[in-house]
Structure formats: C-alpha cells, structure tokens
Design an enzyme around this catalytic site. Structure first.
Site, PDB file in Angstrom:
ATOM      1  N   SER A 141      -6.806   9.572   4.892  1.00 12.53           N
ATOM      2  CA  SER A 141      -7.092   8.404   4.059  1.00 12.53           C
ATOM      3  C   SER A 141      -6.057   8.344   2.949  1.00 12.53           C
ATOM      4  CB  SER A 141      -8.485   8.530   3.444  1.00 12.53           C
ATOM      5  OG  SER A 141      -8.669   7.609   2.377  1.00 12.53           O
ATOM      6  N   TYR A 155     -15.031  13.002  -0.950  1.00 10.16           N
ATOM      7  CA  TYR A 155     -14.409  12.355   0.209  1.00 10.16           C
ATOM      8  C   TYR A 155     -12.890  12.501   0.152  1.00 10.16           C
ATOM      9  CZ  TYR A 155     -12.967   8.615   3.386  1.00 10.16           C
ATOM     10  OH  TYR A 155     -12.371   7.900   4.396  1.00 10.16           O
TER      11      TYR A 155
END
Length: 249
Positions: A141, A155
């Site tokens: 990401s 995350y």
C-alpha cells in the site's frame, strides 16, 4: 511469458475479484480462495459469464489458518499441474489509534496483513522453487512508505513489513526464473476504504484493478498503482514533515 494459471487470495470481492475479472477477460485460468465459499461461487458465475472458456477453481480459505494456506495452495497446484502466478491479496483494514482500547482490532490487522501474508509467501515460494518458475505478487500500500496516524497506523505498519518481506524474497530469488512484484496501491474504492470520504486521488474499482493488472503483467519489481499520481506522491511522502502526513489519514 504468459502466466496462464493464476491463484488469487481474498478473491470473493474487492480488488481480488476485480483483478480476477480482468484476468478472465484475458483468458487466464483462475484458482480463487477466500473465507466465504458462497461468495466465491457467485464470483465464479460472473467470471464464466465474462469468458466461458476458462477454468475457475474455488476453495474456502481463512488465511489466518496457516496450515490451511499450505494445504489449499498445494491442492490448487495438484489440480492445475503447476501455478504460474500467485497474488497475495487477502487483507483487512480494521484498526484503532494506538492506546485507545482497540488492541484486538489492531492485532487482527497485524495477523491478517503480515503473519498470514508471510504464510502465503512461504507456501507460494515453496511451490515456485519446486517448479523452478513462477511469479509472486504482493499487495502492499502507499501507506507503507511512512507511518500514518489513527486507525490506519497498524495497517500502514503491516504493509511496510510486507513490502520489506517481498524485497527480501526478491533478493533471495535474484538468480532464479522466479519473479517477485510488490504493488503499492493508492486509494482504490473498496469496502475497506469506503468510509475514508476525503481520501486523496481515489479511483473507482474498475480503474484501480485495470492499473493493478497492467502492473502485474509487466512483472516489474515494484509499482505504484495507479502510476499517476502515486509515483510522484511517493517522493513527496518520503520527504514530508509529520504535519503533512497527518492530513493523509
């Protein structure tokens, strides 16, 4: 080379299903796994409607059951003969600011996005080493590039860990026919980020998956997805002060 037989985890919805649809249109055979078999069966119907000439095989898999990861990957390998590409896609986005009572949510994110991803990479590379070919794809990401605040702090950390793990695997396999690609998606509209209404540069699912598959097919070592503006944003984020990073999360 054409990677004909592709395994995708977390394939019942979101990016996993979106990528599967594009690969189906390209005539690729698909080995799909996710926790919900009923959702996978619905996905198979969609994929065969796109291209009835492909093979679509399904298996239920909870990636946090690490032994099951190895069992399912090997079962797919036995069924297809070989696997040409494995996409480590399964993940979650739950979380809470550190120290606010959300440890269980953060722990689940860490276990799913890193520990389970490690199991998937181990199982995939075992198969590829035995075959002496294959293409491992991991979905990191853009949040991996720096620490981010609040509910996505854990995350972001897991995606940084996955990116570093992928690079280590790539180094191990430099002198082999096995390729490793790490993708760094920006904000692509899925259920995970639907509540982030002010997410910058967010694209719809179809646009995002088209860019993901293009990057996967190139078999580049790393790719920002979509390339614009995230390739430029990576340079900005790496140099940004914390006050600027605070506005991204």
């Amino acid at each position: 080379m054409t990677r004909k037989r592709i395994l995708i985890t977390g394939a019942s919805a979101g990016l996993g299903l979106g990528m599967a649809k594009r690969f189906a249109a390209m005539g690729r055979d698909l080995a799909l796994c996710a926790r919900r078999l009923d959702a996978l069966e619905s996905a198979r119907d969609e994929l065969l409607a796109i291209n009835p000439d492909i093979k679509v095989s399904l298996r239920a898999l909870d990636v946090n059951d690490h032994a099951q990861v190895f069992e399912v990957f090997r079962a797919f390998q036995n069924e297809f003969g070989e696997l040409d590409r494995i996409i480590v896609n399964a993940g979650i986005g739950n979380g809470a600011p550190i120290g606010t009572g959300g440890f269980q949510h953060n722990l689940a994110t860490a276990q799913t996005n890193f520990c389970a991803a490690l199991a998937q990479c181990e199982a995939a590379v075992e198969i590829f080493r035995a075959q002496n070919h294959g293409h491992l794809v991991t979905l990191s990401s853009m949040s991996a590039w720096r620490g981010l605040k609040g509910s996505i702090a854990t995350y972001a950390a897991t995606k940084a860990g996955l990116a570093n793990l992928s690079e280590g695997i790539r180094i191990d396999l430099l002198d082999t026919p096995i390729k490793v690609t790490t993708l760094f998606p920006g904000y692509i509209l899925t259920d995970i980020n639907r509540d982030f209404k002010n997410a910058p540069f967010r694209v719809d699912l179809e646009t995002g998956c088209k860019a993901l598959v293009k990057a996967i097919e190139s078999e580049t070592a790393e790719a920002c997805v979509p390339s614009w503006p995230w390739t430029a944003m990576k340079r900005v984020m790496l140099a940004a002060p914390l006050s600027m990073l605070a506005k991204l999360s």
